[in-house]
Scaffold this active site. Structure first.
Site, PDB file in Angstrom:
ATOM      1  N   PRO A   2       1.795  54.319  14.771  1.00 55.40           N
ATOM      2  CA  PRO A   2       0.696  55.171  15.185  1.00 55.40           C
ATOM      3  C   PRO A   2       1.030  55.944  16.459  1.00 55.40           C
ATOM      4  CG  PRO A   2       0.021  52.888  14.874  1.00 55.40           C
ATOM      5  CD  PRO A   2       1.493  52.914  14.991  1.00 55.40           C
ATOM      6  N   GLU A   3       0.770  57.223  16.390  1.00 55.98           N
ATOM      7  CA  GLU A   3       0.897  58.090  17.552  1.00 55.98           C
ATOM      8  C   GLU A   3      -0.526  58.482  17.967  1.00 55.98           C
ATOM      9  OE1 GLU A   3       3.903  61.156  16.892  1.00 55.98           O
ATOM     10  OE2 GLU A   3       4.692  60.022  15.212  1.00 55.98           O
TER      11      GLU A   3
END
Length: 271
Positions: A2-3
DNA sequence: CAATCAACCTGGGTGC
DNA sequence: TGCACCCAGGTTGATT
């Protein structure tokens, strides 16, 4: 995994799903991922209510009614799922926080790099967050961005992904932003012109906003808090497109290694 | 100080 | 089918 857009999506989901709920318990089969320890965390959080959820960089923070904070980092394969107690066991679920309303907050993580950490108060949190660079959708103006680029001769992609310099940008969005800005990811950051910096900052905002709009990129493991996939992977410009046609010229997307990370770009039109 | 690299883990894919 | 090896959205800490 996840960014910024993925963590932001989860933050928004959790804000709707668990704020106001009371914490009833916490269990784990992966003690290393609960810090400082399950015992300490349990003692600190049981009985408290979830007050609000925040995000800074890729770090989620669950603020509790007793002033303590649970900070959660998903690293590569972490998921945060809100489920009814009787919902079937999720793949790789390792930390279960039971909540009022017959709900559970499940932290699942295939590779077990992620963590749940107890923060005692706002001061301790501030210390942790002070390490992060500005938020690209909030705090980062052109002046700051130029100064960041000028401060290093390392490849520009590595600077974009350095959380101390700019927070929230990871491998997918760095590749796609550099593509839109027509910049070769290997270029030394300090050699980026003012004109290019302006464009690059614009497209960083653009790809992050697109990521949020599509509720994240579910290339492999990412799911939102209700276990649903995002759709940004259907809009990847370069990421994972090795050998495929460039969307902007008749070249082909090439994959190289940069800073140990897979890096995708079009050598023909990214200069 | 900058750059490189191993480490933290598990599982999927590939090539022999 | 088995096995060795490479790869993966992130970060940190040790080593050149």
């Amino acid at each position: 995994m996840p960014e910024l857009p993925e963590v932001e999506t989860i933050k928004r989901d959790l804000s709707k799903l668990i704020v106001g709920h009371k914490i009833l318990g916490i269990t784990t089969d992966s003690p290393k991922q609960v810090q400082p320890s399950l015992t300490v965390v349990k003692k600190a959080i049981v009985g408290a209510k979830v007050k609000r959820i925040k995000r800074r960089a890729k770090l989620l923070q669950i603020f509790l009614s007793n002033g303590q904070i649970l900070a959660i980092h998903l690293k590569m394969t972490g998921r945060l799922l809100v489920r009814k107690k009787d919902f079937p066991k999720d793949d790789w679920q390792h930390v279960i926080i039971s909540l009022s309303g017959n709900q559970e907050l499940r932290f699942a993580d295939l590779r077990k790099f992620g963590w749940v950490k107890l923060i005692k108060d706002k001061k301790e949190l501030e210390k942790l967050l002070a390490e992060f660079g500005p938020e690209p959708l909030d705090d980062l103006d052109l002046k700051k961005f130029r100064a960041i680029l000028a401060s290093s001769g390392r490849p520009v992609k590595i600077i974009l992904m350095d959380q101390k310099k700019i927070s929230g940008v990871g491998n997918i969005y760095a590749n796609d932003a550099l593509f839109l800005a027509k910049i070769d990811p290997r270029r030394p950051a300090k050699k980026i012109s003012d004109q290019e910096a302006k464009k690059l900052l614009q497209v960083i905002e653009k790809v992050l906003k697109a990521g949020i709009k599509y509720r994240g990129a579910s290339d492999q493991y990412y799911l939102d808090a209700l276990g649903r996939k995002g759709a940004y992977q259907e809009h990847f410009l370069t990421y994972g497109r090795e050998g495929k046609k460039c969307f902007d010229c008749d070249g082909k997307v090439k994959k190289i290694k940069l800073g140990g990370r897979g890096t995708f770009f079009c050598p023909k039109c990214q200069k």
